[in-house]
Design a protein around this motif. Structure first.
Motif, PDB file in Angstrom:
ATOM      1  N   LEU A  61      85.065 -24.004 -51.005  1.00  0.00           N
ATOM      2  CA  LEU A  61      83.950 -23.683 -51.888  1.00  0.00           C
ATOM      3  C   LEU A  61      84.010 -22.198 -52.232  1.00  0.00           C
ATOM      4  O   LEU A  61      84.345 -21.366 -51.388  1.00  0.00           O
ATOM      5  CB  LEU A  61      82.614 -24.031 -51.226  1.00  0.00           C
ATOM      6  N   THR A  62      83.697 -21.873 -53.478  1.00  0.00           N
ATOM      7  CA  THR A  62      83.869 -20.501 -53.955  1.00  0.00           C
ATOM      8  C   THR A  62      82.527 -19.839 -54.270  1.00  0.00           C
ATOM      9  O   THR A  62      81.487 -20.495 -54.332  1.00  0.00           O
ATOM     10  CB  THR A  62      84.706 -20.489 -55.236  1.00  0.00           C
ATOM     11  N   GLU A  63      82.616 -18.548 -54.504  1.00  0.00           N
ATOM     12  CA  GLU A  63      81.454 -17.783 -54.955  1.00  0.00           C
ATOM     13  C   GLU A  63      80.914 -18.393 -56.248  1.00  0.00           C
ATOM     14  O   GLU A  63      79.705 -18.539 -56.420  1.00  0.00           O
ATOM     15  CB  GLU A  63      81.884 -16.325 -55.180  1.00  0.00           C
ATOM     16  N   ALA A  64      81.802 -18.772 -57.153  1.00  0.00           N
ATOM     17  CA  ALA A  64      81.389 -19.384 -58.426  1.00  0.00           C
ATOM     18  C   ALA A  64      80.658 -20.706 -58.189  1.00  0.00           C
ATOM     19  O   ALA A  64      79.660 -20.995 -58.856  1.00  0.00           O
ATOM     20  CB  ALA A  64      82.595 -19.589 -59.334  1.00  0.00           C
ATOM     21  N   ASP A  65      81.138 -21.534 -57.248  1.00  0.00           N
ATOM     22  CA  ASP A  65      80.446 -22.785 -56.905  1.00  0.00           C
ATOM     23  C   ASP A  65      79.030 -22.482 -56.430  1.00  0.00           C
ATOM     24  O   ASP A  65      78.073 -23.139 -56.837  1.00  0.00           O
ATOM     25  CB  ASP A  65      81.180 -23.549 -55.790  1.00  0.00           C
ATOM     26  N   LEU A 105      78.177 -16.982 -51.944  1.00  0.00           N
ATOM     27  CA  LEU A 105      78.800 -18.006 -51.110  1.00  0.00           C
ATOM     28  C   LEU A 105      78.196 -18.025 -49.710  1.00  0.00           C
ATOM     29  O   LEU A 105      78.008 -19.099 -49.130  1.00  0.00           O
ATOM     30  CB  LEU A 105      80.315 -17.769 -51.042  1.00  0.00           C
ATOM     31  N   ALA A 106      77.864 -16.866 -49.168  1.00  0.00           N
ATOM     32  CA  ALA A 106      77.280 -16.804 -47.818  1.00  0.00           C
ATOM     33  C   ALA A 106      75.970 -17.590 -47.756  1.00  0.00           C
ATOM     34  O   ALA A 106      75.712 -18.307 -46.787  1.00  0.00           O
ATOM     35  CB  ALA A 106      77.064 -15.357 -47.398  1.00  0.00           C
ATOM     36  N   GLU A 107      75.141 -17.471 -48.806  1.00  0.00           N
ATOM     37  CA  GLU A 107      73.876 -18.209 -48.812  1.00  0.00           C
ATOM     38  C   GLU A 107      74.123 -19.716 -48.886  1.00  0.00           C
ATOM     39  O   GLU A 107      73.473 -20.495 -48.181  1.00  0.00           O
ATOM     40  CB  GLU A 107      72.987 -17.761 -49.974  1.00  0.00           C
ATOM     41  N   LEU A 108      75.069 -20.147 -49.716  1.00  0.00           N
ATOM     42  CA  LEU A 108      75.412 -21.577 -49.787  1.00  0.00           C
ATOM     43  C   LEU A 108      75.885 -22.066 -48.424  1.00  0.00           C
ATOM     44  O   LEU A 108      75.434 -23.108 -47.938  1.00  0.00           O
ATOM     45  CB  LEU A 108      76.488 -21.830 -50.845  1.00  0.00           C
ATOM     46  N   ASP A 145      75.229 -20.851 -45.466  1.00  0.00           N
ATOM     47  CA  ASP A 145      74.078 -20.887 -44.553  1.00  0.00           C
ATOM     48  C   ASP A 145      73.243 -22.140 -44.777  1.00  0.00           C
ATOM     49  O   ASP A 145      72.825 -22.799 -43.822  1.00  0.00           O
ATOM     50  CB  ASP A 145      73.192 -19.653 -44.736  1.00  0.00           C
ATOM     51  N   ARG A 146      72.976 -22.475 -46.042  1.00  0.00           N
ATOM     52  CA  ARG A 146      72.152 -23.654 -46.351  1.00  0.00           C
ATOM     53  C   ARG A 146      72.875 -24.938 -45.957  1.00  0.00           C
ATOM     54  O   ARG A 146      72.245 -25.875 -45.458  1.00  0.00           O
ATOM     55  CB  ARG A 146      71.782 -23.702 -47.831  1.00  0.00           C
ATOM     56  N   LEU A 147      74.179 -24.999 -46.176  1.00  0.00           N
ATOM     57  CA  LEU A 147      74.934 -26.184 -45.761  1.00  0.00           C
ATOM     58  C   LEU A 147      74.870 -26.351 -44.244  1.00  0.00           C
ATOM     59  O   LEU A 147      74.652 -27.463 -43.749  1.00  0.00           O
ATOM     60  CB  LEU A 147      76.393 -26.089 -46.230  1.00  0.00           C
ATOM     61  N   ARG A 148      75.018 -25.253 -43.495  1.00  0.00           N
ATOM     62  CA  ARG A 148      74.932 -25.340 -42.022  1.00  0.00           C
ATOM     63  C   ARG A 148      73.529 -25.737 -41.577  1.00  0.00           C
ATOM     64  O   ARG A 148      73.357 -26.441 -40.582  1.00  0.00           O
ATOM     65  CB  ARG A 148      75.360 -24.015 -41.391  1.00  0.00           C
ATOM     66  N   PHE A 149      72.502 -25.288 -42.304  1.00  0.00           N
ATOM     67  CA  PHE A 149      71.125 -25.644 -41.968  1.00  0.00           C
ATOM     68  C   PHE A 149      70.890 -27.140 -42.185  1.00  0.00           C
ATOM     69  O   PHE A 149      70.338 -27.826 -41.332  1.00  0.00           O
ATOM     70  CB  PHE A 149      70.150 -24.831 -42.826  1.00  0.00           C
ATOM     71  N   HIS A 150      71.299 -27.643 -43.354  1.00  0.00           N
ATOM     72  CA  HIS A 150      71.065 -29.058 -43.688  1.00  0.00           C
ATOM     73  C   HIS A 150      72.026 -29.997 -42.959  1.00  0.00           C
ATOM     74  O   HIS A 150      71.687 -31.151 -42.706  1.00  0.00           O
ATOM     75  CB  HIS A 150      71.187 -29.281 -45.196  1.00  0.00           C
ATOM     76  N   TYR A 151      73.232 -29.528 -42.671  1.00  0.00           N
ATOM     77  CA  TYR A 151      74.265 -30.350 -42.037  1.00  0.00           C
ATOM     78  C   TYR A 151      74.825 -29.593 -40.831  1.00  0.00           C
ATOM     79  O   TYR A 151      75.902 -29.000 -40.909  1.00  0.00           O
ATOM     80  CB  TYR A 151      75.394 -30.653 -43.028  1.00  0.00           C
TER      81      TYR A 151
END
Length: 84
Positions: A42-46, A55-58, A60-66
């Motif tokens: 997954l990239t910064e653009a994604d 990308l760091a925020e994405l 973090d959220r993925l680790r929170f939800h999954y």
């Protein structure tokens, strides 16, 4: 507020193809592209296209939800165009 036109997901059923109609909250949309990749790819653009600051925020959220998510796991990036 900028409208999100990408959704990054993990282990979510994505039995859809480009051109399929989807519901996005209360708006409708049409899938324009589906990109399978690993979580580590997954990239910064994604992330920015999905409405995150970076990308760091994405990640973090993925680790929170999954909580069990790993960099080697499969992810799906769904691009769509809003129709309403």
């Amino acid at each position: 507020m900028e409208q999100v036109t990408v959704s990054c997901g993990w282990r979510e059923p994505r039995a859809v193809s480009a051109g399929a109609t989807i519901l996005v909250t209360v708006d409708g949309g049409v899938i324009t592209q589906i990109t399978p990749k690993r979580v580590a790819e997954l990239t910064e653009a994604d992330a920015v296209a999905d409405g995150f600051r970076d990308l760091a925020e994405l990640q973090d959220r993925l680790r929170f939800h999954y909580p069990g998510i790993k960099p080697t796991d499969d992810a799906t990036v769904v691009h769509f165009r809003l129709t309403s």
